[in-house]
Design a protein around this motif. Structure first.
Motif, PDB file in Angstrom:
ATOM      1  N   ALA A  12       5.197  -2.174 170.192  1.00 57.77           N
ATOM      2  CA  ALA A  12       4.222  -2.652 171.089  1.00 57.77           C
ATOM      3  C   ALA A  12       4.437  -4.172 171.417  1.00 57.77           C
ATOM      4  O   ALA A  12       4.297  -4.770 170.074  1.00 57.77           O
ATOM      5  N   GLU A  13       4.470  -4.558 172.467  1.00 58.91           N
ATOM      6  CA  GLU A  13       4.498  -6.095 172.913  1.00 58.91           C
ATOM      7  C   GLU A  13       5.816  -6.724 171.952  1.00 58.91           C
ATOM      8  O   GLU A  13       5.587  -7.696 171.402  1.00 58.91           O
ATOM      9  N   GLY A  14       6.813  -5.866 171.991  1.00 55.64           N
ATOM     10  CA  GLY A  14       7.821  -6.414 171.359  1.00 55.64           C
ATOM     11  C   GLY A  14       8.241  -6.449 169.735  1.00 55.64           C
ATOM     12  O   GLY A  14       9.170  -6.672 169.254  1.00 55.64           O
ATOM     13  N   GLN A  15       6.850  -6.125 169.381  1.00 58.01           N
ATOM     14  CA  GLN A  15       6.829  -5.702 167.555  1.00 58.01           C
ATOM     15  C   GLN A  15       7.048  -4.562 167.536  1.00 58.01           C
ATOM     16  O   GLN A  15       6.306  -3.637 168.043  1.00 58.01           O
ATOM     17  N   LEU A  16       8.035  -4.309 166.336  1.00 58.33           N
ATOM     18  CA  LEU A  16       8.003  -2.928 165.778  1.00 58.33           C
ATOM     19  C   LEU A  16       6.922  -2.492 165.134  1.00 58.33           C
ATOM     20  O   LEU A  16       6.267  -3.269 164.231  1.00 58.33           O
ATOM     21  N   LEU A  17       6.571  -1.264 165.587  1.00 55.84           N
ATOM     22  CA  LEU A  17       5.348  -0.825 164.893  1.00 55.84           C
ATOM     23  C   LEU A  17       5.801   0.012 163.811  1.00 55.84           C
ATOM     24  O   LEU A  17       5.052   0.325 162.685  1.00 55.84           O
ATOM     25  N   GLY A  18       6.768   0.848 163.958  1.00 54.81           N
ATOM     26  CA  GLY A  18       7.405   1.611 162.788  1.00 54.81           C
ATOM     27  C   GLY A  18       8.542   2.409 163.464  1.00 54.81           C
ATOM     28  O   GLY A  18       8.941   2.913 164.555  1.00 54.81           O
ATOM     29  N   VAL A  19       9.140   3.305 162.263  1.00 53.81           N
ATOM     30  CA  VAL A  19      10.238   4.190 162.599  1.00 53.81           C
ATOM     31  C   VAL A  19       9.978   5.578 161.718  1.00 53.81           C
ATOM     32  O   VAL A  19       9.319   5.427 160.909  1.00 53.81           O
ATOM     33  N   ALA A  20      10.401   6.585 162.547  1.00 50.50           N
ATOM     34  CA  ALA A  20      10.208   7.906 161.730  1.00 50.50           C
ATOM     35  C   ALA A  20      11.246   8.552 162.127  1.00 50.50           C
ATOM     36  O   ALA A  20      12.031   8.413 163.063  1.00 50.50           O
ATOM     37  N   VAL A  71      -1.961   4.340 169.514  1.00 47.82           N
ATOM     38  CA  VAL A  71      -1.564   3.134 170.524  1.00 47.82           C
ATOM     39  C   VAL A  71      -0.875   3.937 171.611  1.00 47.82           C
ATOM     40  O   VAL A  71       0.050   4.704 171.499  1.00 47.82           O
ATOM     41  N   ASN A  72      -1.354   3.512 172.783  1.00 47.47           N
ATOM     42  CA  ASN A  72      -0.845   4.231 173.986  1.00 47.47           C
ATOM     43  C   ASN A  72       0.120   3.398 174.813  1.00 47.47           C
ATOM     44  O   ASN A  72       0.936   3.765 175.370  1.00 47.47           O
ATOM     45  N   ARG A  73      -0.232   2.066 174.533  1.00 48.75           N
ATOM     46  CA  ARG A  73       0.842   0.944 175.210  1.00 48.75           C
ATOM     47  C   ARG A  73       2.066   0.668 174.224  1.00 48.75           C
ATOM     48  O   ARG A  73       1.873  -0.392 173.609  1.00 48.75           O
ATOM     49  N   ALA A  74       2.721   1.540 174.126  1.00 51.11           N
ATOM     50  CA  ALA A  74       4.001   1.161 173.327  1.00 51.11           C
ATOM     51  C   ALA A  74       5.315   1.679 173.827  1.00 51.11           C
ATOM     52  O   ALA A  74       5.167   2.614 174.785  1.00 51.11           O
ATOM     53  N   GLN A  75       6.481   1.337 173.316  1.00 45.22           N
ATOM     54  CA  GLN A  75       7.760   1.553 174.053  1.00 45.22           C
ATOM     55  C   GLN A  75       8.333   2.392 172.896  1.00 45.22           C
ATOM     56  O   GLN A  75       8.712   1.895 171.669  1.00 45.22           O
ATOM     57  N   VAL A  76       8.534   3.741 173.296  1.00 45.33           N
ATOM     58  CA  VAL A  76       8.844   4.752 172.090  1.00 45.33           C
ATOM     59  C   VAL A  76      10.282   5.465 172.673  1.00 45.33           C
ATOM     60  O   VAL A  76      10.382   5.714 173.711  1.00 45.33           O
ATOM     61  N   VAL A  77      11.448   5.274 171.905  1.00 46.24           N
ATOM     62  CA  VAL A  77      12.569   5.594 171.895  1.00 46.24           C
ATOM     63  C   VAL A  77      13.140   6.497 170.907  1.00 46.24           C
ATOM     64  O   VAL A  77      13.066   5.963 169.815  1.00 46.24           O
ATOM     65  N   ALA A  78      13.537   7.657 171.213  1.00 49.78           N
ATOM     66  CA  ALA A  78      14.255   8.464 170.056  1.00 49.78           C
ATOM     67  C   ALA A  78      15.652   8.572 170.245  1.00 49.78           C
ATOM     68  O   ALA A  78      16.217   8.798 171.252  1.00 49.78           O
ATOM     69  N   ALA A  79      16.345   8.162 169.120  1.00 54.05           N
ATOM     70  CA  ALA A  79      17.552   8.168 169.128  1.00 54.05           C
ATOM     71  C   ALA A  79      18.008   9.781 168.228  1.00 54.05           C
ATOM     72  O   ALA A  79      17.655  10.067 167.317  1.00 54.05           O
ATOM     73  N   ILE A  80      18.843  10.647 169.090  1.00 57.26           N
ATOM     74  CA  ILE A  80      19.401  11.693 168.442  1.00 57.26           C
ATOM     75  C   ILE A  80      20.746  11.860 168.259  1.00 57.26           C
ATOM     76  O   ILE A  80      21.634  11.337 168.996  1.00 57.26           O
ATOM     77  N   GLU A  81      21.024  12.168 166.897  1.00 55.65           N
ATOM     78  CA  GLU A  81      22.240  11.998 166.348  1.00 55.65           C
ATOM     79  C   GLU A  81      22.651  13.535 166.529  1.00 55.65           C
ATOM     80  O   GLU A  81      21.925  14.363 165.830  1.00 55.65           O
ATOM     81  N   GLN A  82      23.641  13.715 167.181  1.00 58.95           N
ATOM     82  CA  GLN A  82      24.069  15.118 167.225  1.00 58.95           C
ATOM     83  C   GLN A  82      25.059  15.864 166.250  1.00 58.95           C
ATOM     84  O   GLN A  82      25.671  14.641 165.610  1.00 58.95           O
ATOM     85  N   PRO A  83      25.169  17.179 166.153  1.00 60.59           N
ATOM     86  CA  PRO A  83      26.119  17.454 165.086  1.00 60.59           C
ATOM     87  C   PRO A  83      27.432  16.896 164.888  1.00 60.59           C
ATOM     88  O   PRO A  83      27.922  16.763 164.177  1.00 60.59           O
TER      89      PRO A  83
END
Lengths: 237, 772
Positions: free
Chosen positions: B675-683, B624-636
């Motif tokens: 994608a289009e407001g729907q959660l595709l998944g989390v990793a 899927v190319n048309r997705a909104q992807v955000v990484a939340a980084i938890e620091q030490p």
């Protein structure tokens, strides 16, 4: 010569007759039965052969051995046949060697279906034998929602299957004081069913006399459903 | 070689490369050529006349008649060449009007005691002596002609006033970044070049090429002065650790550890694996006598959930020069999750019953099974709220692709539709799943797989077996033995100790199989085989190969359950359970998830730029190319930073973002794809930030790095102490304030030697001809 040996056919060599399933009857040691030496062999071999005919028709994907097949618990090839069937266990008296072999067999993954014994006296004998065989595992009633009643046929009710004599002539379905049929079981510590006990019922006669026009078809029908479910369950769980 | 060239041609090749060749007196050219031509005619004529005489000459001598005029002509040509005044014209810098940057490696590796030229024997000592400014030191010689600027570098380069500011204690040395920084520092000055004093140890995570291109584009040659020995005398180093980033809890982790050594050939050492201070395995490794490196395959159980730092170390050996490179760590995430496996079985049989039983207590494996009991009558087991229900074999990709692995039992190919077979192949090739093909009377060739898409999955060569041949013959009494590859594979590790496991296999009860699998496909690997009296070639029992992104495994026996159900095997024996647990874990290891997030390394230096790469796929595993992807980084520290990831454009479904990791410790990244407001998944993923001491690995002088820097920037490698060459090379630079300088070539020794050789040759031939 032990009492059962005179009735025992040559056990099949699984390398010679290659099948995935052998309906194996346990040829156990026991007390005298109605003046007859081997209570294990009641209805043998006709019930077994007739059941196999029905079983192979109903489970047409099962690669099953067509004939009867009986083995003593101490036979060196016992572990090659993980399904055992026994009748008249009210007269069963296992020797220490049989007990040891059977215990190992069940704990390793074998499955034992017990059938055709009646009343409190015969139950007491089986209970005593099982307490010596698997002392740490209790006998429990199998509820109707257990998968063994639904893995192929949906069995909604436990019927009391009468012996051929009483079934043909419309007599009472019970024998001795065994008025209520039960299906009980023994589970190992992982919750795996090792032993199924059909008490106060005679599935074997219903298989054996299924073609008899006088034997009520509903009992044969039920007995085959139960038998098929036992085999499917044994080969799945 | 260069010395010989310099002796013959008066100057080093480098000067010839930099300079332009010319003749100072071009006006003589025509006269000289005419004169040469006339002389040649005269010489030829005179030799022709002499040729009529001697009737007693042999045929051999006759053949040499043409040589004297050739020699004579060449002598004349050489003399003419000299008279034309050949000259090398060089552009040289104007003294003291051009700058040179001296860039000194200030890292810890410079304290290595392997530089014999220094008084204290260290690389740092050698640098300090070279740059001491004492008469005839390299710095002194440079300063005679150039304005010298000193710079020190670790992660980057900065100006220093004197060598007293050098500490040789920095944790890393990033040569490329340092050289570019030095160039920037001296930008605007007429710069002849940079002189790099370093051992070549480069700890930069980025490739050196970009920095070298920058320098080349800026016209800044770099002259490298290497420090230290090209090989340490006595050292053991954990050079490389290749470990999986993620494994299932309870799995056997297989790690490749490369140990390098010098001076310890033939020595046996203990390679220890430590998990949080607890030694989980010790592998004895013997270094080959001839070679320097050895790769050990270490296996150990990962039983504790979470991000685990496994340390691989070798105890210091007597006389070893550097101990800090005797260990490395690898970050492995031990996952507690249930990998879903779909088991499709064509008939009721004990093999499938006991297989399921073997893994039923494994919390990390969820085997959903579908067994055909009668024609079109299936019995499904273990479906739960996490799994879609279906009857028979899935008809939709989403139903099949939610599993990580598929086990195909004794089911004939004709059962499947063509689409279902293709889907199963795509399950491995595109989704990256694992497919395990079990032996049985309806499997492989006996199940008619040959000529169907299912044949692609088989690692063994299949053959056509017409169905009218009836029931296949059972090959019995198969005694299993490991192949060389199988002896080191984690799937065959049935005991904790490798040797014990390898000895166990031949003692297991013999099995039987319907499959006559004796030939491997190209690219497939067999791990187990068996001899059978019924076939001439060894039977393949366990083999695997890659199918696109996934893998397929073949296990051909049909009765491994005898290892569980046997009067000869104790009840407490776990061989059968272990076989299938390991086999199924192997089947689903490295199977990609729909959403994945990965940092470009598992460990970084503090301050590193971490590139995060996410892969996003839908339920059918289409990117899927048309997705909104955000990484939340938890620091030490617990602080959380959000980094949006953008589609990389280079690959479908790939999203990239960067983050600067300042704090040391363990980081956790959770990526959320919509994608289009729907959660595709989390990793999720993890990486660690720590001092890595990378430059202490491969701590010997890295000539290849120094040579590459010099050659790609137009500079040269210079030996320590050869200040004269360095000054000469820098002087003929194309950069800085330049003047022209002409150097005579007519007096090159090679010309004299050629003349002597030609005249000598002519004399010898004339004697032979009786003309002397």
């Amino acid at each position: 010569m032990r009492t059962y040996e005179r009735y025992l056919y040559r056990p099949v060599d699984p390398y010679e007759v290659q099948r995935e399933f052998y309906f194996t009857r346990l040829a156990y040691s026991g007390h005298m039965y109605r003046g007859f030496a081997g209570s294990w062999s009641i209805d043998y071999p006709k019930a077994d052969r007739q059941f196999m005919i029905g079983l192979k028709r109903l489970l047409d994907q099962l690669d099953a051995y067509d004939y009867d097949h009986a083995l003593p618990a101490t036979h060196p090839e016992l572990f090659r046949f993980p399904f055992l069937y026994s009748v008249e266990v009210g007269y069963m008296a296992l020797s220490p060697a049989e007990r040891e072999a059977l215990r190992r067999y069940l704990l390793a993954g074998g499955f034992w279906v017990i059938d055709d014994f009646w009343g409190s006296w015969e139950w007491a004998n089986l209970e005593r034998e099982l307490s010596l065989l698997l002392p740490e595992y209790p006998i429990v009633e199998l509820p109707l929602d257990h998968p063994i009643f639904h893995c192929f046929y949906d069995v909604e009710e436990i019927l009391q299957v009468p012996n051929v004599g009483q079934g043909r002539y419309g007599g009472p379905t019970w024998e001795q004081d065994g008025f209520t049929p039960h299906v009980r079981g023994i589970f190992d510590e992982q919750g795996r069913l090792m032993v199924v006990i059909n008490w106060n019922t005679d599935l074997g006669d219903a298989w054996e006399w299924a073609e008899d026009e006088w034997y009520p078809v509903r009992f044969s029908h039920y007995a085959y459903q139960m038998g098929v479910n036992f085999v499917v369950y044994a080969m799945s769980h | 070689m260069v010395g010989l060239f310099e002796f013959l041609f008066k100057y080093r090749p480098a000067l010839f490369e930099e300079g332009r060749f010319t003749f100072v007196s071009p006006g003589w050219m025509q006269v000289a050529a005419l004169l040469a031509g006339a002389l040649l005619v005269v010489a030829a004529f005179s030799y022709r006349r002499m040729g009529g005489g001697g009737a007693d000459r042999t045929a051999g001598a006759e053949r040499l008649r043409w040589l004297p005029p050739v020699f004579r002509s060449l002598v004349i040509a050489v003399i003419v060449f000299c008279l034309l005044q050949p000259t090398l014209v060089l552009s040289t810098v104007v003294p003291q009007e051009t700058f040179v940057g001296v860039v000194v490696d200030d890292s810890r590796s410079m304290a290595m005691p392997d530089e014999a030229s220094a008084a204290d024997g260290t690389r740092a000592g050698a640098v300090l002596e070279a740059l001491s400014g004492e008469p005839d030191s390299m710095l002194d010689r440079l300063a005679e002609r150039f304005q010298v600027r000193l710079l020190a570098f670790g992660r980057s380069a900065e100006r220093i006033e004197s060598t007293e500011q050098l500490r040789f204690a920095r944790a890393d040395s990033r040569i490329g970044e340092a050289l570019v920084a030095a160039r920037d520092e001296l930008a605007g000055l007429p710069l002849s070049g940079l002189v790099l004093f370093s051992d070549g140890a480069d700890s930069a995570p980025a490739e050196l090429g970009d920095a070298l291109l920058t320098l080349k584009a800026a016209g800044t040659p770099v002259y490298t002065v290497g420090l230290g020995l090209p090989r340490l005398r006595k050292d053991i180093e954990v050079s490389r650790v290749v470990a999986p980033r993620r494994v299932l809890e309870g799995s056997t982790v297989e790690v490749e550890v490369t140990l390098s050594q010098t001076g310890f050939g033939g020595r046996t050492v203990d390679l220890e694996v430590e998990d949080d201070g607890r030694i989980v395995n010790v592998e004895r490794v013997t270094f080959p006598r001839g070679g320097s490196a050895v790769t050990a395959r270490v296996m150990f159980a990962a039983n504790d959930e979470g991000a685990r730092e496994f340390r691989f170390q070798v105890a210091g050996q007597p006389g070893e020069e550097l101990l800090l490179n005797n260990e490395r760590t690898a970050l492995v995430e031990v996952l507690k999750r249930r990998e879903k496996i779909f088991f499709f079985e064509g008939e009721p049989r004990d093999e499938s019953k006991f297989l399921r039983r073997a893994v039923s207590q494994d919390e990390n494996l969820h085997v959903v099974s579908m067994t055909r009991q009668a024609a079109n009558k299936f019995y499904g087991m273990n479906f739960d709220e996490d799994t879609r229900r279906f009857e028979g074999f899935p008809t939709r990709r989403e139903e099949l692709f939610e599993y990580s692995g598929v086990i195909l039992g004794s089911m004939e190919a004709s059962f499947f539709t063509h689409d279902q077979m293709r889907m199963l192949v795509d399950f491995a090739a595109q989704r990256g799943g694992g497919v395990l093909l079990l032996g049985g009377r309806r499997a492989f060739s006996e199940g008619g797989f040959a000529g169907t898409p299912l044949a692609e999955l088989s690692p063994v060569v299949l053959y056509d077996r017409p169905s009218e041949q009836g029931r296949p013959e059972l090959l019995t009494d198969l005694r299993l033995e490991l192949t060389p590859q199988g002896r080191a594979h984690p799937a065959t590790l049935l005991r904790d100790e490798r040797e014990e496991a390898n000895e166990l296999w031949p003692t297991l009860p013999p099995l039987s199989a319907y499959q006559r699998a004796t030939e491997l496909k190209a690219g497939a690997t067999a791990l187990l085989q068996a001899e059978s009296p019924m076939v001439s070639d060894p039977m393949i029992v366990l083999a695997h190969h890659r199918i696109g992104r996934g893998r397929a495994i073949a296990f051909t026996p049909h009765d491994s359950w005898h290892w569980q159900m046997s009067a000869d095997i104790p009840l407490e024996d776990q061989t059968h359970e272990r076989l299938w647990r390991q086999m199924l874990r192997w089947l689903v290891s490295y199977v990609p998830d729909r959403i994945e997030i990965e940092a470009d390394h598992d460990r970084f230096e503090p301050g590193s730029i971490v590139t995060l790469r996410a892969t996003v796929r839908d339920e059918a595993f289409q990117e899927v190319n048309r997705a909104q992807v955000v990484a939340a980084i938890e620091q030490p520290s617990g602080e959380e930073v959000e980094v949006p990831l953008d589609w990389s454009v280079e690959r479908d479904g790939e999203f990239v973002g960067t983050f600067t990791a300042g704090e040391s410790g363990l980081y956790r990244v959770e990526v959320d794809a919509r994608a289009e407001g729907q959660l595709l998944g989390v990793a999720t993923s993890r990486f660690a930030v720590d001092e890595l001491n990378e430059e202490l690995f491969g701590a010997a002088r890295r000539d290849s790095v120094l040579k590459r820097i010099a050659s790609e920037t137009g500079g040269r490698q210079v030996e320590l102490g050869r200040a004269d060459r360095l000054v000469e090379d820098l002087s003929v630079s194309r950069e800085g304030t330049l003047v022209r300088e002409a150097r005579d070539l007519w007096d090159m020794p090679i010309l004299f030697l050629v003349l002597v050789a030609l005249l000598g040759g002519e004399w010898a031939v004339r004697r032979r001809l009786g003309m002397a």
